[in-house]
Design a protein around this motif. Structure first.
Motif, short mmCIF file in Angstrom:
data_model
loop_
_atom_site.label_atom_id
_atom_site.label_comp_id
_atom_site.label_asym_id
_atom_site.label_seq_id
_atom_site.Cartn_x
_atom_site.Cartn_y
_atom_site.Cartn_z
N CYS A 183 25.28 -23.71 10.88
CA CYS A 183 25.89 -22.65 11.70
C CYS A 183 24.87 -21.92 12.55
O CYS A 183 25.21 -21.35 13.58
CB CYS A 183 26.64 -21.66 10.81
N ASN A 184 23.62 -21.92 12.10
CA ASN A 184 22.57 -21.22 12.85
C ASN A 184 21.71 -22.19 13.65
O ASN A 184 21.80 -22.26 14.86
CB ASN A 184 21.71 -20.40 11.88
N HIS A 213 24.68 -14.24 12.46
CA HIS A 213 25.41 -14.79 11.32
C HIS A 213 24.75 -14.26 10.05
O HIS A 213 23.52 -14.35 9.90
CB HIS A 213 25.35 -16.32 11.30
N GLY A 247 29.20 -13.11 15.78
CA GLY A 247 28.56 -13.67 14.60
C GLY A 247 29.62 -14.03 13.58
O GLY A 247 30.79 -13.67 13.73
N ILE A 248 29.21 -14.77 12.58
CA ILE A 248 30.15 -15.10 11.51
C ILE A 248 29.58 -14.65 10.18
O ILE A 248 28.36 -14.51 10.01
CB ILE A 248 30.47 -16.62 11.45
N THR A 249 30.47 -14.41 9.25
CA THR A 249 30.06 -14.13 7.88
C THR A 249 30.78 -15.12 6.98
O THR A 249 31.91 -15.53 7.26
CB THR A 249 30.36 -12.68 7.48
#
Length: 513
Positions: free
Chosen positions: A221-222, A257, A283-285
């Protein structure tokens, strides 16, 4: 501009370097590298790997923090057709030795932290140990390898992204020995692409990477997402909320993230208001469930469009709340299946259940692992003949396809014949003004089978009692769901990815019974 969808990991960087060679790729607090410089160093490192005897299919261990050397190794290992085996630098001797022995790694790259894991014990399991950012008598260092001239050209390896293995990621081992999850090139590259596409990522984005690269969240994801979009990466090797806030302001980060614990620590930092976070865009968590209050606070106080995801090491990214979603869809769900993934909710017989009914989350798609390394029987138990992977996680799906997470199947408590899902109690308990973190577990009971126990970590300077906790929960739940026991703990153990280690916590609680 995005790249083609089906690429190997090494092709991903090659294409990015071709398109934007002078654009800054990495800042890790020690060095700044452009995409062209990164690709050049990866080529040099690939030659070094070949000089160490690494060939196609060999396993190479990498036990490093979020450094530029770590990124270079990931791409160089892929470039020579070898298989990456990344693991936490903080692992201790028995964990390290198990991973090295099980994977059959020929070479391992380590930081000085590795000395605490029993350096000598590892040397008997691999052919070569390479030190990174420190020197050790009798062992080659990363800087030495990068300073040499290599005359032998390494073979051109063109992996099949859909079938060839990029890495073996070892699960955290919360239920027995860790399992090596064999992950394809396509899994990490397409996960990065799909996440980035959903979040409208582009070349001018700046990713602050606080999640460890040795975990699938940090890796796919990053890292892969940033390289796919030729974005800049700011690597933080040791997480601290103040440092993260400083770097967001200094580097004008746009994509952040992070696991829920990190976001909470940033929001609660006493100097939070002093930092300029206006550059943040999205961003995501993930990794563990994020409380609605935290999601709302991040969106309002940090000014970023936080989305919620769900995935596993075995599947990569599975769900994401849509970028434009609002209200309950963002606050109460983990989103919908991302492009290229299917999801269904099933019962004990693995039959699909109706909308809104709790069952096990099953999924299939491009991110699915090749299997567990050297564990064919466990692979067959997890993946059926039609390619469905059974996650062991519980949830519901509504008619629009949104998934609500209900906890781990193995963590479900059966008290006097009633099913109790810890997640719903934890969600409410975390809203208590004195509670920093909480976990609900089942403890054995001779009469009821199991009783509900709450492990509670209070905020600094706070004090509470069992009675106060029960009275807070009582209006929300039927009496059989209320904890019979509350244990106040100084710390709740978590994995590197932020998941609560309930097996470890249960051992602690059993001692207090």
């Amino acid at each position: 501009m995005a790249l083609e969808r089906v690429l190997s990991v090494s092709q991903l960087l090659e294409k990015a370097a071709e398109r934007t060679p002078t654009k800054e790729a990495i800042y890790d607090l020690a060095r700044r590298l452009t995409y062209g410089e990164l690709q050049k160093e990866v080529h040099q490192l690939a030659s070094a790997l070949v000089s160490l005897g690494i060939r196609e299919g060999d396993r190479v261990g990498v036990s490093l923090p979020n450094w530029h050397e770590t990124v270079e190794l990931f791409f160089a290992i892929a470039k020579v057709g070898a298989i990456l085996v990344p693991f936490n630098p903080k692992y201790r001797a028995h964990e390290v030795q198990y991973i090295l022995a099980n994977s059959g790694a020929k070479v391992v790259f380590v930081s000085e932290e590795f000395e605490k894991a029993g350096f000598e014990g590892a040397t008997s399991l691999v052919e070569t140990v390479v030190t990174v950012r420190y020197e050790k008598q009798g062992y080659p260092s990363f800087s030495e390898l990068m300073a040499k001239e290599y005359r032998t050209a390494f073979p051109s390896v063109i992996p099949d992204p859909a079938h060839d293995i990029f890495c073996i990621l070892y699960t955290s081992g919360t239920t027995g020995s860790p399992k090596g999850v064999m992950i394809t090139h396509r899994s990490v590259v397409q996960s990065g692409m799909a996440i980035g596409e959903s979040l409208k990522c582009h070349e001018d984005d700046v990713f602050i990477i606080v999640s460890p690269l040795f975990h699938v969240f940090g890796m796919s994801c990053n890292l892969m997402s940033a390289v796919y979009y030729q974005s800049k990466m700011v690597l933080l090797d040791k997480y601290h909320p103040e440092k993260a806030l400083q770097l967001i302001e200094q580097e004008k980060a746009t994509v952040h993230h992070a696991v829920p614990t990190m976001l909470t620590m940033e929001l609660q930092h006493p100097d939070f208001a002093a930092y300029d976070l206006s550059s943040l865009r999205t961003g995501i968590t993930g990794a563990s469930l994020c409380p609605p209050e935290t999601i709302k606070a991040v969106r309002e106080r940090m000014g970023m469009n936080l989305c919620v995801s769900f995935g596993t090491t075995e599947t990569g990214s599975v769900t994401l709340t849509p970028y434009d979603a609002q209200g309950p869809h963002v606050l109460e769900t983990v989103g919908k299946a991302i492009d290229g993934v299917e999801i269904r909710i099933v019962n004990e017989q693995r039959e699909a259940v109706s909308s809104g009914v709790i069952g096990e989350i099953a999924c299939r798609g491009f991110g699915l692992m090749k299997g567990y390394y050297q564990l064919p029987e466990q692979t067959v138990q997890a993946i059926d003949k039609d390619g469905w992977y059974y996650t062991g996680d519980l949830g519901t799906m509504d008619e629009e396809g949104y998934i609500r997470f209900a906890g781990r199947k193995k963590e479900m408590i059966i008290r006097g014949g009633f099913n109790i899902y810890p997640q719903e109690i934890e969600d409410v308990l975390r809203r208590h003004p004195k509670v920093r973190e909480a976990a609900i577990l089942g403890l054995p009971d001779p009469v009821m089978g199991e009783i509900v126990c709450a492990a509670v970590q209070l905020k600094a300077e706070a004090a509470s009692t069992l009675e106060e906790i029960i009275e807070f929960l009582r209006p929300q739940f039927a009496s059989y769901k209320l904890p019979s026991k509350v244990v106040f703990v100084d710390e709740i153990p978590t994995t590197a990815s932020g998941k609560i280690q309930k097996t470890k916590l249960k051992d602690v609680l059993m001692e207090s019974v």
